[in-house]
Design an enzyme around this catalytic site. Structure first.
Site, PDB file in Angstrom:
ATOM      1  CE  LYS A  28      -3.898   2.236   2.261  1.00 35.99           C
ATOM      2  NZ  LYS A  28      -3.498   3.557   1.778  1.00 35.99           N
ATOM      3  NE  ARG A  64      -6.987   4.583  -6.860  1.00 33.94           N
ATOM      4  CZ  ARG A  64      -7.907   3.816  -6.288  1.00 33.94           C
ATOM      5  NH1 ARG A  64      -8.325   4.075  -5.066  1.00 33.94           N
ATOM      6  NH2 ARG A  64      -8.396   2.770  -6.923  1.00 33.94           N
ATOM      7  CE  LYS A 105      -8.638   1.962   4.470  1.00 33.79           C
ATOM      8  NZ  LYS A 105      -9.004   3.278   4.050  1.00 33.79           N
TER       9      LYS A 105
HETATM   10  P1  AMP Z   1      -7.103   4.852   2.067  1.00 32.67           P
HETATM   11  O1  AMP Z   1      -6.841   6.155   1.368  1.00 32.67           O
HETATM   12  O2  AMP Z   1      -6.391   4.705   3.369  1.00 32.67           O
HETATM   13  O3  AMP Z   1      -8.572   4.517   2.098  1.00 32.67           O
HETATM   14  O4  AMP Z   1      -6.475   3.721   1.162  1.00 32.67           O
HETATM   15  C1  AMP Z   1      -6.832   3.517  -0.163  1.00 32.67           C
HETATM   16  C2  AMP Z   1      -5.824   4.173  -1.073  1.00 32.67           C
HETATM   17  O5  AMP Z   1      -4.597   3.476  -1.071  1.00 32.67           O
HETATM   18  C3  AMP Z   1      -6.206   4.138  -2.524  1.00 32.67           C
HETATM   19  O6  AMP Z   1      -7.110   5.157  -2.830  1.00 32.67           O
HETATM   20  C4  AMP Z   1      -4.878   4.315  -3.235  1.00 32.67           C
HETATM   21  O7  AMP Z   1      -4.649   5.690  -3.427  1.00 32.67           O
HETATM   22  C5  AMP Z   1      -3.868   3.804  -2.236  1.00 32.67           C
HETATM   23  N1  AMP Z   1      -3.088   2.622  -2.672  1.00 32.67           N
HETATM   24  C6  AMP Z   1      -1.763   2.503  -2.484  1.00 32.67           C
HETATM   25  N2  AMP Z   1      -1.318   1.339  -2.942  1.00 32.67           N
HETATM   26  C7  AMP Z   1      -2.377   0.674  -3.464  1.00 32.67           C
HETATM   27  C8  AMP Z   1      -2.544  -0.601  -4.089  1.00 32.67           C
HETATM   28  N3  AMP Z   1      -1.534  -1.448  -4.277  1.00 32.67           N
HETATM   29  N4  AMP Z   1      -3.802  -0.937  -4.496  1.00 32.67           N
HETATM   30  C9  AMP Z   1      -4.854  -0.096  -4.304  1.00 32.67           C
HETATM   31  N5  AMP Z   1      -4.743   1.110  -3.716  1.00 32.67           N
HETATM   32  C10 AMP Z   1      -3.533   1.514  -3.294  1.00 32.67           C
END
Ligand code: AMP
Length: 587
Positions: A252, A257, A425
């Site tokens: 992650k 994004r 996540k």
């Molecule tokens: P959160 O913002 O904490 O809800 O986490 C989701 C975000 O993690 C997504 O919107 C992406 O911007 C980010 N992200 C980073 N690495 C990945 C990955 N391998 N797959 C999907 N999302 C990812």
């Protein structure tokens, strides 16, 4: 259609917090909305174009204040004063229009067509004399508006409608208005919205009850759609239990994004909020052209910063300015380089991939992305059902300065805009500290009139010394959001953690009397208000005078019960830093 009709709907909808009631009210309205008035669908969400369109009304508070002053014959100073007292420019406009109306008898009837027509001219105006022309267009509307119309006109102008209506409510209302309440139909409508990102186009088809036509709505390159979002899992074990084995586990990345659209030679880049950032990242355009095969595609990715000298990955904060800055791009590109980590594919050579399994999509993208570290790579991934292996991978992700891992169900499709249970996540446990607020910033846009972005401090070594260790706005609610879809969607854990009752308004009220000095938007605040804050990590930082910064801080509660003498001191912060290293950094 008279604008007043729409305004009455706004009023009725904002009169209830219940989603079902909102749906009912809106569906009644939609039943009588004619095809000619379909652009009203945009106004429902406070907009004038579909979401994918870059053109926004974009009127600043300052200009709105000028317009209110001019149209109601009030001094600007008075408008500003009232704004500080009431906190909502829409209500200010309503008040002064009411006052004016007692003196004026004549006004024109305002139609939604006229409102849209004038608002659409606003973003087109550039160059000399723009302000005057914009004021002219706005005033033409405001002078014809009754007080309530003026309220919503101003709120629409500044992009803050505040009626608590979400796209999902509009979807449900369309289904209810033209079909019976049926899950399958709702889903069909949602799919059409997901793919077109255009409520008016979908409304037009739904209204004619042509369900087959809905299925024909397809993704289009260059028109950004909303990204798929993840839910949370606390442990890797829980992740496997929810997703089944094996599943894909990926880094992650701690960046931002980036949705990449390519059509032959044209590449466009969009953020998670659908903002076009192509100009800001010319190097990414080049990487995409050079290192990804295919004539047309849409990729989903995360751009991460790194340090050119040490080759270490940096956190999001370090590169966040690259998203906004439109000048000196070359210099910034050199100082703050990014690496693109591609983790999904939505369309390839003209064919939508949304309905394909993640397994297929990830295989496809790994075939077409030619990895170039520090430029563009496919996300680091393992496919496994093994907990131990996954833990190792997770620790490696943290050592590489990333946030944690994503676990993904191999069979799942891509659902735009949805927070799905098939992508989870996992991040390190959060910890908390009690800290005091010593500064803030006056908010803009939705948060105008409120203090936002609060500076947190801990106790220093000397008596009466407070040291800054971070800035936080997350976890505080905008008032109208309390019943929003987003908060309804948040897990109960998240809701508990974000302390539902804490609003910007409440904090602003508490902090305003404590303001020591103001400089531009920044204010210094007498240390008095204590808050509990969770965070994920502490890192060394030159940005704050304590030398430390909290990573991913979030408010959880006000600590009225605590005396200032009991907030965390700098030793506790350093202790937490050491502890976190033992706990999960190097495991
Ligand atoms: P959160 O913002 O904490 O809800 O986490 C989701 C975000 O993690 C997504 O919107 C992406 O911007 C980010 N992200 C980073 N690495 C990945 C990955 N391998 N797959 C999907 N999302 C990812």
């Amino acid at each position: 259609m008279r604008y007043l009709k729409l305004v009455e709907l706004y009023e009725e909808i904002s009169g209830t917090t219940k989603r079902l009631e909102k749906t009912e009210i809106l569906s009644k309205f939609l039943r009588y909305l004619s095809s000619e008035d379909r652009d009203v669908m945009y106004l429902l969400l406070g907009d004038i174009y579909p979401e994918y369109d870059e053109r926004r009304i974009g009127i600043s508070n300052q200009l709105a204040i000028k317009a209110i002053a001019k149209s109601t014959g009030t001094e600007e100073k008075k408008v500003i004063h009232e704004w500080k007292v009431i906190g909502d420019l829409g209500n200010v406009a309503e008040k002064f229009t009411l006052h004016k109306k007692q003196h004026t008898l004549h006004s024109h009837i305002l139609t939604t067509k006229k409102v849209i027509e004038n608002l659409r001219k606003l973003p087109e105006l550039v160059g000399k004399g723009t302000v005057g022309k914009k004021l002219g267009l706005i005033n033409e509307l405001l002078t014809s508006a009754n007080p309530v119309e003026a309220k919503y006109l101003v709120r629409t102008l500044i992009g803050d409608l505040r009626i608590g209506i979400q796209e999902s409510t509009v979807r449900e209302s369309m289904a209810v208005a033209f079909f019976k309440k049926d899950k399958e139909i709702s889903e069909k409508i949602q799919r059409a919205i997901d793919r077109s990102n255009d409520l008016a186009v979908v409304f037009d088809i739904v209204q004619k009850k042509k369900l087959k036509e809905l299925d024909k709505i397809a993704l289009q390159i260059g028109k950004p759609i909303k990204a798929m979002l993840a839910q949370k899992a606390v442990t890797i074990k829980e992740g496997f239990e929810k997703l089944g084995t094996p599943c894909a586990v990926e880094y992650k990345y701690d960046g931002f994004r980036l949705l990449i659209h390519k059509n032959n030679d044209e590449v466009k880049l969009f953020t998670r909020s659908l903002e076009n950032v192509t100009k800001q990242f010319p190097e990414v355009v080049e990487y995409v052209k050079k290192y990804v095969k295919g004539s047309s595609f849409i990729l989903d990715s995360e751009a991460v910063g790194f340090n050119r000298k040490t080759k270490k990955y940096t956190d999001f904060q370090a590169i966040s300015q690259r998203i906004r800055r439109k000048y000196h791009i070359e210099k910034l590109q050199n100082e703050l380089p990014v690496e693109v980590n591609v983790f999904d594919i939505l369309l390839y050579n003209g064919k939508s991939q949304l309905d394909e399994s993640f397994e297929k999509r990830t295989k496809l993208l790994r075939r077409i992305v030619k990895n170039h570290t520090y430029k563009i790579i496919s996300s680091k991934q393992i496919i496994t059902g093994d907990e131990k292996k996954t833990k190792e991978f997770y620790k490696q992700a943290l050592r590489d300065n990333q946030e944690g891992v994503m676990m993904k169900n191999l069979k799942a499709e891509y659902k735009p805009g949805r927070r799905v249970g098939h992508m989870l996540k996992i991040k390190p446990d959060e910890r908390d500290l009690d800290l005091v607020i010593t500064g803030a910033e006056w908010g803009t846009g939705k948060r105008s009139g409120w203090l936002s972005s609060f500076i947190l401090s801990c106790k220093g070594k000397k008596k009466g010394e407070y040291l800054e260790i971070g800035k936080v706005g997350t976890g505080v609610k905008e008032k109208s959001q309390a019943t929003s879809h987003a908060s309804a969607e948040a897990s109960s854990n998240e809701r508990r953690k974000s302390g539902e009752s804490l609003t910007f308004e409440e904090l602003t009220k508490k902090l305003s009397p404590l303001i020591i000095s103001e400089k531009g938007k920044d204010v210094k605040i007498k240390p008095k208000i204590i808050v509990a804050v969770t965070y994920q990590e502490i890192q060394k930082s030159p940005n704050y005078n304590s030398g430390w910064a909290l990573r991913f801080p979030r408010f959880t509660a006000l600590r009225n019960d605590k005396p200032l003498s009991e907030i965390a001191d700098i030793d506790e912060v350093i202790e937490d830093f050491k502890l976190q290293k033992r706990n999960y950094r190097y495991g």
